[in-house]
Design an enzyme around this catalytic site. Structure first.
Site, PDB file in Angstrom:
ATOM      1  N   ARG A  30       0.686  -1.069   0.118  1.00 24.08           N
ATOM      2  CA  ARG A  30      -0.027   0.008  -0.094  1.00 24.08           C
ATOM      3  C   ARG A  30       0.643   1.242   0.090  1.00 24.08           C
ATOM      4  O   ARG A  30       1.788   1.271   0.583  1.00 24.08           O
ATOM      5  CB  ARG A  30      -0.935   0.049   1.193  1.00 24.08           C
ATOM      6  CG  ARG A  30      -1.946  -1.085   1.091  1.00 24.08           C
ATOM      7  CD  ARG A  30      -3.110  -0.830   1.726  1.00 24.08           C
ATOM      8  NE  ARG A  30      -4.081  -2.283   1.818  1.00 24.08           N
ATOM      9  CZ  ARG A  30      -4.774  -2.590   1.085  1.00 24.08           C
ATOM     10  NH1 ARG A  30      -4.942  -2.042  -0.142  1.00 24.08           N
ATOM     11  NH2 ARG A  30      -5.551  -3.805   0.980  1.00 24.08           N
ATOM     12  N   ASN A  87       4.136   6.770 -13.487  1.00 15.30           N
ATOM     13  CA  ASN A  87       4.970   8.007 -13.401  1.00 15.30           C
ATOM     14  C   ASN A  87       6.362   7.842 -14.005  1.00 15.30           C
ATOM     15  O   ASN A  87       7.165   6.961 -13.394  1.00 15.30           O
ATOM     16  CB  ASN A  87       4.883   8.808 -12.059  1.00 15.30           C
ATOM     17  CG  ASN A  87       3.519   9.106 -11.579  1.00 15.30           C
ATOM     18  OD1 ASN A  87       2.646   9.172 -12.720  1.00 15.30           O
ATOM     19  ND2 ASN A  87       3.024   8.892 -10.731  1.00 15.30           N
ATOM     20  N   VAL A  96      10.176   8.121  -6.961  1.00 22.48           N
ATOM     21  CA  VAL A  96      11.224   7.097  -6.179  1.00 22.48           C
ATOM     22  C   VAL A  96      11.552   6.373  -7.654  1.00 22.48           C
ATOM     23  O   VAL A  96      10.838   6.042  -8.574  1.00 22.48           O
ATOM     24  CB  VAL A  96      10.172   6.026  -5.587  1.00 22.48           C
ATOM     25  CG1 VAL A  96      11.001   4.809  -5.101  1.00 22.48           C
ATOM     26  CG2 VAL A  96       9.637   6.923  -4.379  1.00 22.48           C
ATOM     27  N   HIS A 100       7.633   1.387 -10.584  1.00 25.09           N
ATOM     28  CA  HIS A 100       6.310   1.146  -9.670  1.00 25.09           C
ATOM     29  C   HIS A 100       5.140   1.284 -10.590  1.00 25.09           C
ATOM     30  O   HIS A 100       5.106   2.475 -11.151  1.00 25.09           O
ATOM     31  CB  HIS A 100       6.375   1.713  -8.238  1.00 25.09           C
ATOM     32  CG  HIS A 100       6.600   3.080  -8.268  1.00 25.09           C
ATOM     33  ND1 HIS A 100       7.907   3.570  -8.481  1.00 25.09           N
ATOM     34  CD2 HIS A 100       5.586   4.148  -8.032  1.00 25.09           C
ATOM     35  CE1 HIS A 100       7.600   4.899  -8.590  1.00 25.09           C
ATOM     36  NE2 HIS A 100       6.611   5.370  -8.174  1.00 25.09           N
ATOM     37  N   HIS A 102       1.333   2.189 -10.007  1.00 31.27           N
ATOM     38  CA  HIS A 102       0.319   2.697  -9.053  1.00 31.27           C
ATOM     39  C   HIS A 102      -1.009   1.783  -9.301  1.00 31.27           C
ATOM     40  O   HIS A 102      -1.414   2.087 -10.745  1.00 31.27           O
ATOM     41  CB  HIS A 102       0.182   4.052  -9.133  1.00 31.27           C
ATOM     42  CG  HIS A 102       1.313   4.697  -8.664  1.00 31.27           C
ATOM     43  ND1 HIS A 102       1.505   5.472  -7.583  1.00 31.27           N
ATOM     44  CD2 HIS A 102       2.234   5.193  -9.340  1.00 31.27           C
ATOM     45  CE1 HIS A 102       2.417   6.115  -7.501  1.00 31.27           C
ATOM     46  NE2 HIS A 102       3.064   6.089  -8.615  1.00 31.27           N
TER      47      HIS A 102
HETATM   48  P1  5GP Z   1       5.997   8.200  -7.804  1.00 28.91           P
HETATM   49  O1  5GP Z   1       5.721   9.787  -7.725  1.00 28.91           O
HETATM   50  O2  5GP Z   1       7.740   7.908  -7.814  1.00 28.91           O
HETATM   51  O3  5GP Z   1       5.426   7.699  -9.158  1.00 28.91           O
HETATM   52  O4  5GP Z   1       5.388   7.697  -6.771  1.00 28.91           O
HETATM   53  C1  5GP Z   1       6.044   7.302  -5.336  1.00 28.91           C
HETATM   54  C2  5GP Z   1       5.162   6.964  -4.424  1.00 28.91           C
HETATM   55  O5  5GP Z   1       5.495   6.295  -3.415  1.00 28.91           O
HETATM   56  C3  5GP Z   1       4.287   8.149  -3.938  1.00 28.91           C
HETATM   57  O6  5GP Z   1       2.903   7.923  -3.955  1.00 28.91           O
HETATM   58  C4  5GP Z   1       4.486   7.860  -2.445  1.00 28.91           C
HETATM   59  O7  5GP Z   1       3.528   8.238  -1.526  1.00 28.91           O
HETATM   60  C5  5GP Z   1       5.109   6.502  -2.137  1.00 28.91           C
HETATM   61  N1  5GP Z   1       6.203   6.266  -1.024  1.00 28.91           N
HETATM   62  C6  5GP Z   1       7.109   7.166  -0.836  1.00 28.91           C
HETATM   63  N2  5GP Z   1       7.734   6.694   0.113  1.00 28.91           N
HETATM   64  C7  5GP Z   1       7.106   5.687   0.698  1.00 28.91           C
HETATM   65  C8  5GP Z   1       7.311   4.546   1.754  1.00 28.91           C
HETATM   66  O8  5GP Z   1       8.434   4.838   2.248  1.00 28.91           O
HETATM   67  N3  5GP Z   1       6.347   3.451   1.701  1.00 28.91           N
HETATM   68  C9  5GP Z   1       5.307   3.348   0.895  1.00 28.91           C
HETATM   69  N4  5GP Z   1       4.494   2.291   1.041  1.00 28.91           N
HETATM   70  N5  5GP Z   1       5.069   4.327  -0.349  1.00 28.91           N
HETATM   71  C10 5GP Z   1       5.980   5.435  -0.080  1.00 28.91           C
END
Ligand code: 5GP
Ligand code: ZN
Length: 115
Positions: A30, A87, A96, A100, A102
């Site tokens: 999650r 993303n 990150v 990944h 979503h």
């Molecule tokens: P991005 O912007 O890279 O597509 O999404 C990164 C996602 O990772 C964000 O939705 C953020 O809330 C989630 N995220 C960041 N740090 C953590 C973490 O330590 N644990 C979890 N479960 N999600 C994280």
């Protein structure tokens, strides 16, 4: 494993996460800051920085896609639908740099992107 990578550290068990699905090659957990009633991140256990890099590893890419579908099914999203988002880079808002997917749903999600 990349020691500086948050999601590699989650795979290694060094950082806790609420895991909802696991296969030999993927992990789904999650999102820590959910943007919808269901918001799960699906990752390959091996480090790839983004979906472009993942696409160069077709086996891992297929496994992430299959795991994403399994999560959507398990979370009850396949009836009303959901969104699967990668993303990518700065314009894509990637924060990150371990690829990944979503899996987002549980309510109508509105326009695909902000205008
Ligand atoms: P991005 O912007 O890279 O597509 O999404 C990164 C996602 O990772 C964000 O939705 C953020 O809330 C989630 N995220 C960041 N740090 C953590 C973490 O330590 N644990 C979890 N479960 N999600 C994280
Ligand atoms: Zn990583």
């Amino acid at each position: 494993m990349d020691n500086d990578c948050l999601f590699c550290r989650i795979v290694a068990g060094e950082i806790p996460a609420t895991v909802v699905h696991e296969t030999p090659t993927t992990l789904a957990f999650r999102d820590i800051d959910p943007k919808a009633p269901v918001h799960v991140l699906v990752i390959p256990k091996t480090h790839h920085r983004d979906v472009v890099a993942l696409a160069a590893d077709p086996g891992a890419a297929a496994d992430v896609l299959a795991a994403s579908a399994a999560v959507a099914e398990a979370e009850g999203l396949t009836g009303d639908g959901f969104r699967l988002i990668f993303n990518t880079g700065s314009h894509g808002g990637q924060e990150v740099f371990h690829v990944h997917a979503h899996v987002v749903g549980g309510r109508p999600l509105g326009p695909m992107v902000a205008r």
